[in-house]
Scaffold this active site. Sequence first.
Site, mmCIF file in Angstrom:
data_model
loop_
_atom_site.group_PDB
_atom_site.id
_atom_site.type_symbol
_atom_site.label_atom_id
_atom_site.label_comp_id
_atom_site.label_asym_id
_atom_site.label_seq_id
_atom_site.Cartn_x
_atom_site.Cartn_y
_atom_site.Cartn_z
ATOM 1 N N LYS A 188 27.208 35.737 30.846
ATOM 2 C CA LYS A 188 28.085 35.956 29.668
ATOM 3 C C LYS A 188 29.582 35.694 29.979
ATOM 4 C CE LYS A 188 30.237 39.602 28.009
ATOM 5 N NZ LYS A 188 31.482 38.830 27.272
ATOM 6 N N GLU A 262 33.199 42.697 41.779
ATOM 7 C CA GLU A 262 34.419 42.547 42.157
ATOM 8 C C GLU A 262 35.533 43.027 40.872
ATOM 9 O OE1 GLU A 262 37.884 40.779 42.082
ATOM 10 O OE2 GLU A 262 36.557 38.795 41.910
ATOM 11 N N CYS A 296 43.076 38.969 40.129
ATOM 12 C CA CYS A 296 42.798 40.299 40.254
ATOM 13 C C CYS A 296 43.361 40.547 41.980
ATOM 14 C CB CYS A 296 41.128 40.519 40.612
ATOM 15 S SG CYS A 296 40.276 39.044 41.206
ATOM 16 N N GLU A 393 47.205 48.259 37.876
ATOM 17 C CA GLU A 393 47.158 46.671 37.955
ATOM 18 C C GLU A 393 47.882 46.461 36.392
ATOM 19 O OE1 GLU A 393 43.937 43.433 38.919
ATOM 20 O OE2 GLU A 393 43.161 45.194 37.807
#
Length: 481
Positions: A188, A262, A296, A393
């Site tokens: 997906k 991850e 990331c 983040e």
Amino acid sequence: MAKTTSAAFEYAPAPESRSIVDIKPSYGLFVNGEFVDGHGAAFKTLSPAIEEVLAEIAEADQADVDAAVKAARKAYDKVWSRMPGRERAKYLYRIARIIQERARELAVLESLDNGKPIKESRDVDVPLVAAHFFYYAGWADKLEYAGRGADPQPLGVAGQVIPWNFPLLMLAWKIAPALACGNTVVLKPAETTPLTALLFAEICQQADLPPGVVNIITGAGATGQALVSHPGVDKVAFTGSTEVGKAIARAVAGTDKRVTLELGGKAANIVFDDAPIDQAVEGIVDGIFFNQGHVCCAGSRLLVQESVFEELLERLKRRMSTLRMGDPLDKNTDIGAINSAEQLHRIRELSEVGDAEGAERWAAACDLPAKGYWFPPTIFTGVSQAHRIAREEIFGPVLSVLTFRTPAEAVEKANNTPYGLSAGVWTDKGSRILSMADKLRAGVVWANTFNKFDPTSPFGGYKESGYGREGGRHGLEGYLK
């Protein structure tokens, strides 16, 4: 000698043509080797640079997820797991070659749908995608050397969910090792960037991949949730936010599903006083402003040794003033569009928090386009470890700058985060690089460079950055019993 005056260097527009890409008005789901209608409500995917509707995308509901998993199971049982590794390798090599042949098409589509500059999708993303399929094709008939025993077996059906920041590259990271090991896949893509995954489905057809080996279903969070919790899925692989990763870990707890996650990061990019300053500045820019900071492992915390702080900051600001922001399809563009209105809102919100916390914001003067989602490359100085912009983040082109005096202080500050995905060290001393790398709690430590990837090298994190590795021999372990 006549006196000369300096002038800004002007770049003429150099747009890549959209004509190489044939974007269909609407797309279905790719199940069992064919495109089929979805049963959920269709949604639209936009070009973030101009807010133009690119296509209408089918949404997969529980029944569609069911059909995709059943197709993957049938292909696994009857064809793919029984096929010798050398035969599976031929399909992977074929896919890799088709990706190379259609590289320009893929790059343009990625930049249109994602907003990243064409030079990044053309020169970084797509070549790495092909390289991953070539690399894992080479492993398909050598799995007994992967460190999982003399006769390692595939897991079965892999449910894979990928993010919007590197849509095609994350697809390759997931699909290539899974297929090489003999698993079948239901993937997906993110709801804002589904188009290159759907073009990859066409590449699977072009490569004559057996039906059901790769299935691609589109949709939002509910579709992903239905996939990872489906009882017919043996392996879950997810790249995305830590928040969603935790939810996935909870959903599969108590089952026998294998999981690799991850997740997010807040990497420290550490510059010592003996570092090559100009080289470090380039690495800092690449570390945080590459892909608009939608990375990331971005070096979003800059730790600079006090004695070179002023000099480095001056050179960094000068370099940032030369970055070109604008049309992602222009080959001169350095900074493209933010991927979505939602992400732009988060970047603005956390930047305003930085202002409120007393940090000093700086961005080079630039005119933002009237349409689309844009945020200029920004740095914050006067940042402490307690500031939210140094802890959370942001996932955008925003850099928090901190200082340190000793290597021990640099390590302590770098590790003072719930994340542990990556770090960078800039110094002239090889012994210091090795010493720092040994102490930094990060899955990847770059030395005098940043954001460099290779299919032969494992990638992954510690703590809230997830677990498991992708890339290299280690990337096979998550898909083998």
